[in-house]
Design a protein around this motif. Structure first.
Motif, PDB file in Angstrom:
ATOM      1  N   ILE A  61      75.991 108.058-125.570  1.00 28.38           N
ATOM      2  CA  ILE A  61      76.486 106.761-126.577  1.00 28.38           C
ATOM      3  C   ILE A  61      76.828 107.860-127.963  1.00 28.38           C
ATOM      4  CG2 ILE A  61      76.543 104.649-127.618  1.00 28.38           C
ATOM      5  CD1 ILE A  61      74.611 103.947-125.494  1.00 28.38           C
ATOM      6  N   LEU A  62      78.090 107.750-128.443  1.00 20.71           N
ATOM      7  CA  LEU A  62      78.347 108.326-129.918  1.00 20.71           C
ATOM      8  C   LEU A  62      78.519 107.074-130.662  1.00 20.71           C
ATOM      9  CD1 LEU A  62      78.808 111.143-131.384  1.00 20.71           C
ATOM     10  CD2 LEU A  62      80.986 110.364-131.184  1.00 20.71           C
ATOM     11  N   VAL A  63      78.004 107.163-131.936  1.00 21.35           N
ATOM     12  CA  VAL A  63      78.329 105.939-132.722  1.00 21.35           C
ATOM     13  C   VAL A  63      78.384 106.475-134.353  1.00 21.35           C
ATOM     14  CG1 VAL A  63      77.068 104.288-131.405  1.00 21.35           C
ATOM     15  CG2 VAL A  63      75.926 105.198-133.281  1.00 21.35           C
ATOM     16  N   PRO A  64      78.876 105.536-135.283  1.00 23.74           N
ATOM     17  CA  PRO A  64      78.922 106.170-136.472  1.00 23.74           C
ATOM     18  C   PRO A  64      77.492 106.230-137.031  1.00 23.74           C
ATOM     19  CG  PRO A  64      80.110 104.172-136.365  1.00 23.74           C
ATOM     20  CD  PRO A  64      79.518 104.521-134.994  1.00 23.74           C
ATOM     21  N   ILE A  65      77.400 107.018-138.018  1.00 21.12           N
ATOM     22  CA  ILE A  65      75.911 107.499-138.457  1.00 21.12           C
ATOM     23  C   ILE A  65      75.161 106.369-139.059  1.00 21.12           C
ATOM     24  CG2 ILE A  65      76.499 107.991-141.079  1.00 21.12           C
ATOM     25  CD1 ILE A  65      74.452 110.389-138.580  1.00 21.12           C
ATOM     26  N   ASP A  66      75.833 105.432-139.460  1.00 22.10           N
ATOM     27  CA  ASP A  66      75.322 103.996-140.074  1.00 22.10           C
ATOM     28  C   ASP A  66      75.180 102.833-139.088  1.00 22.10           C
ATOM     29  OD1 ASP A  66      77.953 103.786-140.040  1.00 22.10           O
ATOM     30  OD2 ASP A  66      78.021 102.960-142.523  1.00 22.10           O
ATOM     31  N   SER A  67      75.449 103.114-137.784  1.00 26.24           N
ATOM     32  CA  SER A  67      75.539 101.998-136.857  1.00 26.24           C
ATOM     33  C   SER A  67      74.340 101.461-136.525  1.00 26.24           C
ATOM     34  CB  SER A  67      76.162 102.805-135.379  1.00 26.24           C
ATOM     35  OG  SER A  67      76.294 101.534-134.490  1.00 26.24           O
ATOM     36  N   ASP A  68      74.221 100.149-136.117  1.00 21.53           N
ATOM     37  CA  ASP A  68      73.053  99.283-135.684  1.00 21.53           C
ATOM     38  C   ASP A  68      73.132  99.724-134.128  1.00 21.53           C
ATOM     39  OD1 ASP A  68      72.942  98.275-138.141  1.00 21.53           O
ATOM     40  OD2 ASP A  68      74.080  96.605-137.877  1.00 21.53           O
ATOM     41  N   ILE A  69      73.781  99.932-133.529  1.00 17.60           N
ATOM     42  CA  ILE A  69      73.639 100.382-132.267  1.00 17.60           C
ATOM     43  C   ILE A  69      72.846 101.695-131.998  1.00 17.60           C
ATOM     44  CG2 ILE A  69      74.776 101.266-130.102  1.00 17.60           C
ATOM     45  CD1 ILE A  69      77.609  99.958-130.991  1.00 17.60           C
ATOM     46  N   THR A  70      71.555 101.185-131.066  1.00 22.39           N
ATOM     47  CA  THR A  70      70.703 102.186-130.792  1.00 22.39           C
ATOM     48  C   THR A  70      70.552 102.671-129.408  1.00 22.39           C
ATOM     49  OG1 THR A  70      68.918 100.670-130.624  1.00 22.39           O
ATOM     50  CG2 THR A  70      69.466 101.436-132.987  1.00 22.39           C
ATOM     51  N   GLY A  71      71.204 102.041-128.635  1.00 26.95           N
ATOM     52  CA  GLY A  71      70.979 102.300-127.163  1.00 26.95           C
ATOM     53  C   GLY A  71      72.032 101.604-126.299  1.00 26.95           C
ATOM     54  N   LEU A  72      71.898 101.391-125.134  1.00 25.36           N
ATOM     55  CA  LEU A  72      72.780 101.069-124.031  1.00 25.36           C
ATOM     56  C   LEU A  72      72.764  99.325-124.270  1.00 25.36           C
ATOM     57  CD1 LEU A  72      74.667 101.331-121.580  1.00 25.36           C
ATOM     58  CD2 LEU A  72      72.574 101.478-120.002  1.00 25.36           C
ATOM     59  N   ASP A  73      71.546  98.668-124.402  1.00 21.38           N
ATOM     60  CA  ASP A  73      71.548  97.363-124.437  1.00 21.38           C
ATOM     61  C   ASP A  73      72.460  96.787-125.661  1.00 21.38           C
ATOM     62  OD1 ASP A  73      69.769  97.277-122.248  1.00 21.38           O
ATOM     63  OD2 ASP A  73      68.119  97.039-123.637  1.00 21.38           O
ATOM     64  N   ASP A  74      72.813  97.782-126.592  1.00 17.75           N
ATOM     65  CA  ASP A  74      73.383  97.140-127.786  1.00 17.75           C
ATOM     66  C   ASP A  74      74.871  97.091-127.532  1.00 17.75           C
ATOM     67  OD1 ASP A  74      71.170  96.653-129.174  1.00 17.75           O
ATOM     68  OD2 ASP A  74      70.942  99.081-130.150  1.00 17.75           O
ATOM     69  N   LEU A  75      75.349  97.706-126.465  1.00 22.29           N
ATOM     70  CA  LEU A  75      76.796  97.728-126.230  1.00 22.29           C
ATOM     71  C   LEU A  75      77.414  96.436-125.602  1.00 22.29           C
ATOM     72  CD1 LEU A  75      77.195 101.305-124.415  1.00 22.29           C
ATOM     73  CD2 LEU A  75      77.424 100.528-126.993  1.00 22.29           C
ATOM     74  N   ASP A  76      76.630  95.502-125.472  1.00 18.29           N
ATOM     75  CA  ASP A  76      77.013  94.220-125.176  1.00 18.29           C
ATOM     76  C   ASP A  76      77.988  93.633-126.093  1.00 18.29           C
ATOM     77  OD1 ASP A  76      77.308  92.013-123.386  1.00 18.29           O
ATOM     78  OD2 ASP A  76      75.457  91.025-124.150  1.00 18.29           O
ATOM     79  N   GLY A  77      79.089  93.171-125.960  1.00 17.77           N
ATOM     80  CA  GLY A  77      80.036  92.759-126.828  1.00 17.77           C
ATOM     81  C   GLY A  77      80.455  93.555-127.587  1.00 17.77           C
ATOM     82  N   ALA A  78      80.262  94.807-127.720  1.00 18.58           N
ATOM     83  CA  ALA A  78      80.765  95.964-128.612  1.00 18.58           C
ATOM     84  C   ALA A  78      82.300  96.681-128.092  1.00 18.58           C
ATOM     85  CB  ALA A  78      79.917  97.194-128.768  1.00 18.58           C
ATOM     86  N   THR A  79      82.932  97.140-128.794  1.00 19.91           N
ATOM     87  CA  THR A  79      84.473  97.868-128.439  1.00 19.91           C
ATOM     88  C   THR A  79      83.790  99.109-128.186  1.00 19.91           C
ATOM     89  OG1 THR A  79      85.735  96.312-129.625  1.00 19.91           O
ATOM     90  CG2 THR A  79      86.643  98.286-128.867  1.00 19.91           C
ATOM     91  N   VAL A  80      83.952  99.651-126.910  1.00 19.03           N
ATOM     92  CA  VAL A  80      83.596 100.974-126.612  1.00 19.03           C
ATOM     93  C   VAL A  80      84.783 101.854-126.061  1.00 19.03           C
ATOM     94  CG1 VAL A  80      81.973 102.334-125.262  1.00 19.03           C
ATOM     95  CG2 VAL A  80      81.303 100.228-125.949  1.00 19.03           C
ATOM     96  N   ALA A  81      85.070 102.886-126.934  1.00 20.25           N
ATOM     97  CA  ALA A  81      86.062 103.989-126.391  1.00 20.25           C
ATOM     98  C   ALA A  81      85.498 104.890-125.386  1.00 20.25           C
ATOM     99  CB  ALA A  81      86.375 104.700-127.684  1.00 20.25           C
ATOM    100  N   THR A  82      86.392 105.197-124.692  1.00 17.92           N
ATOM    101  CA  THR A  82      86.062 106.437-123.600  1.00 17.92           C
ATOM    102  C   THR A  82      87.478 106.866-123.320  1.00 17.92           C
ATOM    103  OG1 THR A  82      85.070 106.937-121.668  1.00 17.92           O
ATOM    104  CG2 THR A  82      86.167 104.943-121.276  1.00 17.92           C
ATOM    105  N   GLN A  83      87.444 107.811-122.566  1.00 13.74           N
ATOM    106  CA  GLN A  83      88.924 108.449-121.902  1.00 13.74           C
ATOM    107  C   GLN A  83      89.191 107.935-120.661  1.00 13.74           C
ATOM    108  OE1 GLN A  83      88.642 112.915-122.218  1.00 13.74           O
ATOM    109  NE2 GLN A  83      86.959 112.857-123.551  1.00 13.74           N
ATOM    110  N   ALA A  84      90.682 107.644-120.876  1.00 15.23           N
ATOM    111  CA  ALA A  84      91.354 106.974-120.067  1.00 15.23           C
ATOM    112  C   ALA A  84      91.174 107.890-118.618  1.00 15.23           C
ATOM    113  CB  ALA A  84      92.562 106.693-120.256  1.00 15.23           C
ATOM    114  N   ALA A  85      91.063 107.296-117.573  1.00  8.90           N
ATOM    115  CA  ALA A  85      91.092 108.023-116.270  1.00  8.90           C
ATOM    116  C   ALA A  85      89.841 108.859-115.893  1.00  8.90           C
ATOM    117  CB  ALA A  85      92.327 108.710-115.979  1.00  8.90           C
ATOM    118  N   SER A  86      88.821 108.849-116.880  1.00  2.75           N
ATOM    119  CA  SER A  86      87.624 109.543-116.901  1.00  2.75           C
ATOM    120  C   SER A  86      86.514 108.512-116.184  1.00  2.75           C
ATOM    121  CB  SER A  86      87.123 109.631-118.200  1.00  2.75           C
ATOM    122  OG  SER A  86      86.439 108.756-118.908  1.00  2.75           O
ATOM    123  N   THR A  87      85.277 109.299-115.891  1.00  2.00           N
ATOM    124  CA  THR A  87      84.248 108.827-115.305  1.00  2.00           C
ATOM    125  C   THR A  87      83.695 107.719-116.329  1.00  2.00           C
ATOM    126  OG1 THR A  87      82.824 110.396-115.870  1.00  2.00           O
ATOM    127  CG2 THR A  87      83.780 110.500-113.533  1.00  2.00           C
TER     128      THR A  87
END
Length: 314
Positions: A167-193
């Motif tokens: 998980i990559l986030v901005p340096i000042d993000s409140d996200i600290t791990g997988l559980d914090d992705l609930d409700g977040a907008t998460v980018a990934t590469q199309a057609a990727s795993t």
């Protein structure tokens, strides 16, 4: 005779490697940054590794139709990337790509041709299979995850590398791990795993599918995404040269095994697997990993390479 419409790039001027041209500043998943020395030692070690690469005897090449075709052409045409800091980064002043994937492709060309000579063609997750099927490239080295769907269209040598998701986030993000992705907008590469991993491990996230790594990183930096999830090995590329992002939490999900893409209806797979096994056995794989990834990401010990042929389709 194969028809080529691309520009040949030889490796006759590797002295000005891009590894020495970039600022060697890296972050590990638990560290914000570690300064590299920026000297020519790294490029020298890279060049020495290429110069010491094994070369197949004539009988080995002549016994393989795919390798014989590469030798006849005098160049290994490689589908890859030009923008991956740690795996394949093109230096526009020299026309030479460096990195873990780039060096493996260069070592394979030396094995077949007796010298390093590759022609790097930029690919995306949407074009890799097509380019192999049409013969536009001989092989794909592009952190190419082995999946059953892809293996139905191409052959995979390897796997040569394995990585879990990060998980990559901005340096000042409140996200600290997988559980914090609930409700977040998460980018990934199309057609990727990354898409399927998010569906399974972060079903509450809104997935933003983007064409490539650069656009996914930019989405995080510009505030259009809260996080970027993909193989952690790829995320290390971002933190090497960007001090506004960080990797948080622990790697998660299944191991993502990278394979070397090859034409499906050819005898290339066995040939490349035999070469790759030699590269692992003689210590070249571990040395290359340390030069291109470990030293820049402040990691002292190379991981164990995956077992060749251990993944379905490889």
């Amino acid at each position: 005779m194969r028809t080529r419409t691309t520009t040949r790039r030889g490796l006759t001027a590797v002295a000005a490697l891009s590894l020495a041209a970039v600022a060697l500043v890296a972050c590990s998943p638990e560290d914000e940054g570690t300064d590299g020395d920026g000297t020519g030692d790294e490029s020298s070690a890279y060049q020495e590794l290429l110069d010491g690469g094994i070369v197949a005897d004539d009988a080995t090449v002549e016994a393989n139709e795919w390798a014989s075709g590469v030798r006849e052409a005098g160049v290994l045409t490689v589908g890859g990337t030009e923008t991956s800091e740690l795996f394949s980064l093109l230096d526009p002043t020299t026309g030479v790509a460096t990195g873990f994937d780039a060096a493996l492709s260069q070592l394979l060309s030396r094995y077949i041709l007796g010298e390093v000579n590759t022609d790097l063609q930029q690919v995306t997750v949407d074009t890799r299979e097509d380019l192999l099927e049409t013969g536009a490239v001989d092989t794909i080295f592009a952190t190419y995850s082995i999946t059953p769907e892809r293996a139905a269209r191409v052959a995979f040598a390897g796997p040569y590398y394995s990585s879990q998701s990060g998980i990559l986030v901005p340096i000042d993000s409140d996200i600290t791990g997988l559980d914090d992705l609930d409700g977040a907008t998460v980018a990934t590469q199309a057609a990727s795993t990354g898409v399927t991993v998010l569906e399974e491990f972060a079903p509450g996230a809104t997935v933003l599918e983007l064409p490539d790594h650069a656009q996914a990183l930019a989405a995080v930096q510009q505030g259009n995404a809260d996080a970027y999830v993909i193989d952690q090995s790829l995320l290390l590329n971002a933190v090497v040269t960007n001090d506004d992002v960080q990797i948080v939490g622990e790697p998660f999900g299944p191991g993502d095994n990278y394979g070397i893409g090859l034409p499906k209806d050819s005898d290339a797979q066995e040939f490349v697997n035999e070469w790759l096994q030699q590269v692992i056995d003689d210590g070249t794989w571990a040395e290359l990993w340390q030069i291109t990834i470990g030293d820049r990401a402040d990691i002292d010990t190379a991981p164990e390479p995956p077992v060749i042929g251990s993944v379905e389709g490889s």
